[in-house]
Scaffold this motif. Structure first.
Motif, PDB file in Angstrom:
ATOM      1  N   GLY A 153       0.803  -1.221   0.000  1.00  0.00           N
ATOM      2  CA  GLY A 153       0.000   0.000   0.000  1.00  0.00           C
ATOM      3  C   GLY A 153       0.834   1.268   0.000  1.00  0.00           C
ATOM      4  N   LEU A 154       2.079   1.178  -0.450  1.00  0.00           N
ATOM      5  CA  LEU A 154       2.978   2.341  -0.483  1.00  0.00           C
ATOM      6  C   LEU A 154       2.999   2.899  -1.904  1.00  0.00           C
ATOM      7  CD1 LEU A 154       5.836   0.817   1.685  1.00  0.00           C
ATOM      8  CD2 LEU A 154       4.036   2.396   2.433  1.00  0.00           C
ATOM      9  N   THR A 155       1.882   3.416  -2.315  1.00  0.00           N
ATOM     10  CA  THR A 155       1.639   3.705  -3.723  1.00  0.00           C
ATOM     11  C   THR A 155       1.871   5.147  -4.136  1.00  0.00           C
ATOM     12  OG1 THR A 155      -0.687   4.170  -3.225  1.00  0.00           O
ATOM     13  CG2 THR A 155      -0.121   1.897  -3.859  1.00  0.00           C
ATOM     14  N   GLY A 156       1.825   6.073  -3.180  1.00  0.00           N
ATOM     15  CA  GLY A 156       1.708   7.472  -3.553  1.00  0.00           C
ATOM     16  C   GLY A 156       0.265   7.788  -3.904  1.00  0.00           C
ATOM     17  N   TRP A 157       0.005   9.031  -4.276  1.00  0.00           N
ATOM     18  CA  TRP A 157      -1.369   9.431  -4.558  1.00  0.00           C
ATOM     19  C   TRP A 157      -1.407  10.587  -5.552  1.00  0.00           C
ATOM     20  CZ3 TRP A 157       1.320   9.871  -0.053  1.00  0.00           C
ATOM     21  CH2 TRP A 157       1.623  11.167   0.392  1.00  0.00           C
ATOM     22  N   TYR A 158      -2.520  10.654  -6.273  1.00  0.00           N
ATOM     23  CA  TYR A 158      -2.724  11.691  -7.276  1.00  0.00           C
ATOM     24  C   TYR A 158      -3.557  12.833  -6.707  1.00  0.00           C
ATOM     25  CZ  TYR A 158      -1.107   8.731 -11.151  1.00  0.00           C
ATOM     26  OH  TYR A 158      -0.359   7.956 -12.009  1.00  0.00           O
ATOM     27  N   ALA A 159      -3.430  13.986  -7.372  1.00  0.00           N
ATOM     28  CA  ALA A 159      -4.254  15.145  -7.028  1.00  0.00           C
ATOM     29  C   ALA A 159      -4.706  15.848  -8.291  1.00  0.00           C
ATOM     30  CB  ALA A 159      -3.487  16.114  -6.133  1.00  0.00           C
ATOM     31  N   ARG A 160      -5.881  16.452  -8.207  1.00  0.00           N
ATOM     32  CA  ARG A 160      -6.376  17.345  -9.259  1.00  0.00           C
ATOM     33  C   ARG A 160      -6.117  18.790  -8.844  1.00  0.00           C
ATOM     34  NH1 ARG A 160     -10.908  15.082  -6.896  1.00  0.00           N
ATOM     35  NH2 ARG A 160     -11.185  13.647  -8.632  1.00  0.00           N
ATOM     36  N   VAL A 161      -6.206  19.699  -9.781  1.00  0.00           N
ATOM     37  CA  VAL A 161      -5.898  21.098  -9.535  1.00  0.00           C
ATOM     38  C   VAL A 161      -7.189  21.890  -9.356  1.00  0.00           C
ATOM     39  CG1 VAL A 161      -4.760  23.165 -10.440  1.00  0.00           C
ATOM     40  CG2 VAL A 161      -3.781  20.896 -10.887  1.00  0.00           C
ATOM     41  N   ILE A 162      -7.332  22.507  -8.211  1.00  0.00           N
ATOM     42  CA  ILE A 162      -8.468  23.392  -7.966  1.00  0.00           C
ATOM     43  C   ILE A 162      -8.156  24.791  -8.489  1.00  0.00           C
ATOM     44  CG2 ILE A 162      -9.994  24.387  -6.210  1.00  0.00           C
ATOM     45  CD1 ILE A 162     -10.274  21.334  -6.671  1.00  0.00           C
ATOM     46  N   SER A 163      -6.975  25.272  -8.196  1.00  0.00           N
ATOM     47  CA  SER A 163      -6.499  26.528  -8.771  1.00  0.00           C
ATOM     48  C   SER A 163      -4.994  26.419  -8.963  1.00  0.00           C
ATOM     49  CB  SER A 163      -6.847  27.721  -7.876  1.00  0.00           C
ATOM     50  OG  SER A 163      -6.274  27.586  -6.591  1.00  0.00           O
TER      51      SER A 163
END
Length: 236
Positions: free
Chosen positions: A151-161
């Motif tokens: 479970g040591l995968t990292g993670w994604y994010a989307r851009v709000i601004s």
């Protein structure tokens, strides 16, 4: 809900162009990739990622729900202990991350969390689903499977601004609407979607969780599997 105070720091900021001949693994020498991202001092974060950054496989990487990939120095250290590998993260992103961070990890970050980082605001969208390229890039055939199982995968994010992000910037938590949906909990869930029906229902109803990850949960549930093969194995 009690206020959560959480901060991290950008240890490394990385961008990379798509290149051929990145991998040394047998059978995939010619596969194009942008996994070998290199350090920059600052970069402009736009709606689909950092300016100057590319992805070779746009069907599975990039886009608004996977604009940037974050990975924790804690997780690199845990992977090193578990696998015996040495990860030299000073000059390159060995696992394809755009932001190498400290003070945050899979257990402390949740889907839907919003962070202020530099001039930008981001929202955590899903765990990274480890593909075969992580193994190929590190000359370790089972590394992707190890990352998945640990479970040591990292993670994604989307851009709000959007806005400029610089190395050593602080990531400051602004809001947390889904405190049960940690990246670690979501990684456990996809490994056994039948184990926690309430959490599965919450995940599938979570607007902040990306369509891609929710579809993966549904696929695992419908096909009674706990290791999605497309994320793990080298191509045949």
């Amino acid at each position: 809900m009690a206020e959560v105070r959480l901060e991290g720091r950008v240890l490394g900021l990385r961008v990379g162009k798509k290149r051929d001949g990145v991998f040394r693994a047998k059978g995939v020498e010619g596969e194009p990739s942008a996994i070998g991202k290199t350090p920059v001092q600052e970069a402009l974060l736009e709606s689909e990622g950092l300016r100057g950054d590319e992805q070779a496989d746009r069907a599975n990487h990039g886009g608004i729900h996977k604009a940037i990939l974050l990975f924790s120095i804690d997780s690199y250290q845990k992977l090193a202990l578990q696998t015996g590998l040495t990860f030299d993260v000073e000059n390159q992103a060995l696992l394809g991350e755009n932001l190498l961070v400290e003070g945050l990890n899979e257990s402390s970050v949740c889907a839907g969390d919003r962070f202020l980082v530099g001039e930008a605001e981001i929202e955590i969208s899903q765990p990274r689903q480890p593909c075969w390229k992580l193994s190929a890039n590190n000359d370790r055939s089972d590394l992707s499977l190890q990352i998945y199982r640990l479970g040591l995968t990292g993670w994604y994010a989307r851009v709000i601004s959007g806005g400029v992000i610089r190395q050593n910037e602080t990531l400051k938590l602004l809001s947390r609407p889904h405190e049960r949906l940690t990246i670690a909990a979501l990684n456990r869930l996809i490994q056994d979607v039948s184990k926690d029906a309430p959490l599965l229902s919450e995940a599938l109803a979570c607007e902040a969780l990306s369509p891609n990850f929710k579809n993966a949960l549904r696929y695992c549930l419908e096909h009674h599997i706990n290791t999605p093969p497309a994320y793990i194995h080298l191509p045949s």
